[in-house]
Design an enzyme around this catalytic site. Structure first.
Site, PDB file in Angstrom:
ATOM      1  N   TYR A 139      -5.296   5.231  -7.775  1.00  0.00           N
ATOM      2  CA  TYR A 139      -5.505   5.077  -6.337  1.00  0.00           C
ATOM      3  C   TYR A 139      -6.973   4.796  -6.075  1.00  0.00           C
ATOM      4  O   TYR A 139      -7.800   5.695  -6.028  1.00  0.00           O
ATOM      5  CB  TYR A 139      -5.068   6.358  -5.616  1.00  0.00           C
ATOM      6  CG  TYR A 139      -5.219   6.306  -4.106  1.00  0.00           C
ATOM      7  CD1 TYR A 139      -4.600   5.303  -3.357  1.00  0.00           C
ATOM      8  CD2 TYR A 139      -5.969   7.253  -3.428  1.00  0.00           C
ATOM      9  CE1 TYR A 139      -4.737   5.266  -1.980  1.00  0.00           C
ATOM     10  CE2 TYR A 139      -6.104   7.224  -2.041  1.00  0.00           C
ATOM     11  CZ  TYR A 139      -5.481   6.227  -1.330  1.00  0.00           C
ATOM     12  OH  TYR A 139      -5.612   6.177   0.042  1.00  0.00           O
TER      13      TYR A 139
ATOM     14  N   TYR B 168       0.841  -1.206   0.000  1.00  0.00           N
ATOM     15  CA  TYR B 168       0.000   0.000   0.000  1.00  0.00           C
ATOM     16  C   TYR B 168       0.874   1.254   0.000  1.00  0.00           C
ATOM     17  O   TYR B 168       1.748   1.429   0.855  1.00  0.00           O
ATOM     18  CB  TYR B 168      -0.917  -0.001   1.219  1.00  0.00           C
ATOM     19  CG  TYR B 168      -1.917   1.129   1.209  1.00  0.00           C
ATOM     20  CD1 TYR B 168      -3.149   0.984   0.597  1.00  0.00           C
ATOM     21  CD2 TYR B 168      -1.629   2.342   1.821  1.00  0.00           C
ATOM     22  CE1 TYR B 168      -4.071   2.014   0.595  1.00  0.00           C
ATOM     23  CE2 TYR B 168      -2.544   3.380   1.817  1.00  0.00           C
ATOM     24  CZ  TYR B 168      -3.762   3.211   1.205  1.00  0.00           C
ATOM     25  OH  TYR B 168      -4.673   4.247   1.203  1.00  0.00           O
TER      26      TYR B 168
END
Lengths: 148, 386
Positions: B341, B291
């Site tokens: 994203y 992440y």
């Protein structure tokens, strides 16, 4: 987007003593009456001893810079006018894991951008001071003991 | 403690799908969610009427009932939402998979739909004038945005390990390299040089523009079934070999500065328990999707999950470790920094593509992929295998 500096709520019973202390120019931190651990931010109970009473204790106000950032836009309008400005995490002298977020000012009443990033280093010594956001709302800030 | 490996390989990801990604898309979040889920079901070869489990984020704005009634799902027997923003992705999959593994339901859909490209949608921009949650201890000081909160940790990491922005530049460049080879990536056709990186404007010093993820509108979805059923789907199954959530002791969301050692994030808790769920070891990981809302999270995650030694992540990335020919290819679609994203959910689908051999930046013979959620929140991770 809000135009003002976001203010902490100061009448929550959990941390009201903290704000009463800052308004009086004192830094108070919760401490367990049994194991003497300090806790910040405010807790309902000591994580080590559930039977311990948490007591608000005035601390030395001495600390050192654990880390910091220098904020650049985009920011909330109330902060954009000061950019770039420094925000630090301070490690309090009482205990290494007792840390608080705060601005660093060279002198009382100065703006949050009066200190430049190149005047700072991790582990520099600081001392608590206080800045007023609104009537009755006073937050801790930190003064460098010696400039780089 | 009573850890066993009963969950290992019981559930597989059999379908992935996404909407178009972009800025200022006209479609609503609900429409985007439906497009992504329909595509994922088609990818799996499973009818919408068979779906009986749903998982997403507490931050997801498309409710289960709207998605279910628009897509013609059957009765739903398990629905779960995972908290803490970017910390939620792996656990939305993992917890839905647990419902299937336990026989509570048979076909799970996990999704995330978000129109994030509008600057007013940024969470920090909605800060209220009076704060009573834990952010009362930082936002009045102008520590406003996630990037500021992570910047504090990045500078501390630099200090403790005597490294600097070069490491973050190496991360940004490695991920941009993948995106430049991925026609679907937001930064396709936009090369980035080391000089561009160092010339870019600061956002929260030491983090500059290229240390921040993109802002993307779009939706991503996955379909899960138990492993037996997975043998009969259209695509080869990708097994969930291990899963854990994690929240460290004395954790504080995002401003995690008050524990004994703030550099030991929740990822360390997730990693410890993840590696107890499997016989695979960190050195068995062939490719990882870590992440990356901000580039330093990759440094932190590499170390937390045991993919390199503590203090060695900067050297690892400087040596090209994240690149396709490096020690551990990471975020092979371009990640959140250079592909898109979608709150980390698109990292999971890229992990699935790698395990199927379908990635545009395919790692040769990859058989295990680690996918992690946000380092600086309560989080989770999935170990995928083919």
């Amino acid at each position: 987007m809000i135009e003002t500096v976001p203010a902490p709520r100061i009448d929550n019973p959990l941390d009201r003593p903290f704000w009463q202390a800052t308004a009086a120019g004192k830094l108070k931190i919760q401490r367990c009456s049994v194991c003497e651990s300090f806790w910040f931010p405010a807790r309902v109970a000591c994580a080590h001893c559930p039977s311990g009473e948490l007591v608000w204790e005035v601390v030395s106000g001495k600390g050192r810079i654990w880390s910091y950032t220098i904020a650049h836009p985009p920011l909330l309008p109330a902060f954009a006018k000061y950019a770039p400005y420094v925000v630090a995490v301070i490690e309090l002298a009482e205990h290494a894991s007792l840390r608080m977020v705060g601005n660093i000012l060279p002198e009382k009443g100065w703006a949050i951008n009066a200190i430049r990033g190149d005047q700072l280093a991790i582990n520099q010594d600081v001392e608590v001071d206080f800045m007023k956001l609104e009537d009755n709302v006073v937050i801790p800030c930190w003064r460098l003991i010696t400039l780089v | 403690m009573g850890i066993n490996k009963n969950f290992s390989d019981k559930v597989a990801i059999v379908g992935i799908g996404h909407s178009e990604f972009g800025k200022n898309l006209e479609a609503t979040e609900l429409e985007l969610a439906c497009i992504a889920i329909r595509a994922a079901l088609a990818d799996a070869g499973i009818e919408a009427s068979e779906v009986d489990a749903m998982g997403s984020y507490t931050w997801e704005d498309t409710p289960e009932f709207e998605v279910a009634r628009n897509l013609g799902f059957g009765e739903i027997f398990s629905f779960t939402q995972i908290p803490y923003g970017g910390g939620a992705g792996a656990a939305a999959v993992g917890q839905t998979a647990m419902s299937l593994a336990m026989g509570l339901a048979n076909v799970g859909v996990v999704w995330r739909s978000r129109k994030r490209s509008d600057p007013t949608k940024r969470v920090w921009a909605k800060t209220s004038s009076e704060i009573d949650d834990h952010w009362k201890w930082s936002r009045p000081n102008g520590l406003l945005r996630p990037v500021d909160e992570i910047s504090i940790l990045a500078r501390r990491y630099f200090h403790e390990h005597n490294v600097g922005r070069e490491a973050l530049a190496s991360i940004a460049l490695a991920l941009r390299g993948y995106a430049n080879n991925n026609p679907k990536a937001g930064m396709y056709g936009k090369p980035l040089s080391r000089q561009d990186y160092f010339n870019s404007r600061m956002i929260s010093d030491p983090l500059c523009l290229y240390d921040n993820c993109l802002e993307t509108d779009g939706a991503v979805a996955l379909v899960l079934v138990r492993s037996k059923r997975a043998q009969n789907c259209l695509k080869p199954p990708v097994y969930i070999n291990a899963f854990s959530q994690g929240m460290s002791k004395q954790h504080q969301l995002m401003t995690d500065y008050h524990s004994e050692n703030p550099m030991i994030s929740s990822s360390w808790s997730t990693a410890k328990n993840l590696w107890r769920q499997t016989d695979l070891r960190p050195e068995d990981v062939d490719v990882a999707q870590l992440y990356d809302a901000f580039s330093p999270l990759i440094l932190f995650s590499l170390e937390a999950y045991g993919l390199c030694d503590v203090g060695e992540a900067a050297t690892f990335v400087a040596d090209g470790g994240l690149c396709i020919d490096g020690n551990l290819p990471v975020n092979t679609s371009g990640g959140s920094l250079s592909d898109s994203y979608i709150h980390g959910m698109n990292l999971i689908t890229e992990g699935v593509r790698q395990m199927r051999g379908e990635s545009v930046n395919q790692v040769a013979n990859a058989s295990t992929c680690l996918v992690t959620s946000c380092d600086s929140t309560p989080n989770g991770a999935l170990l995928l295998r083919n």
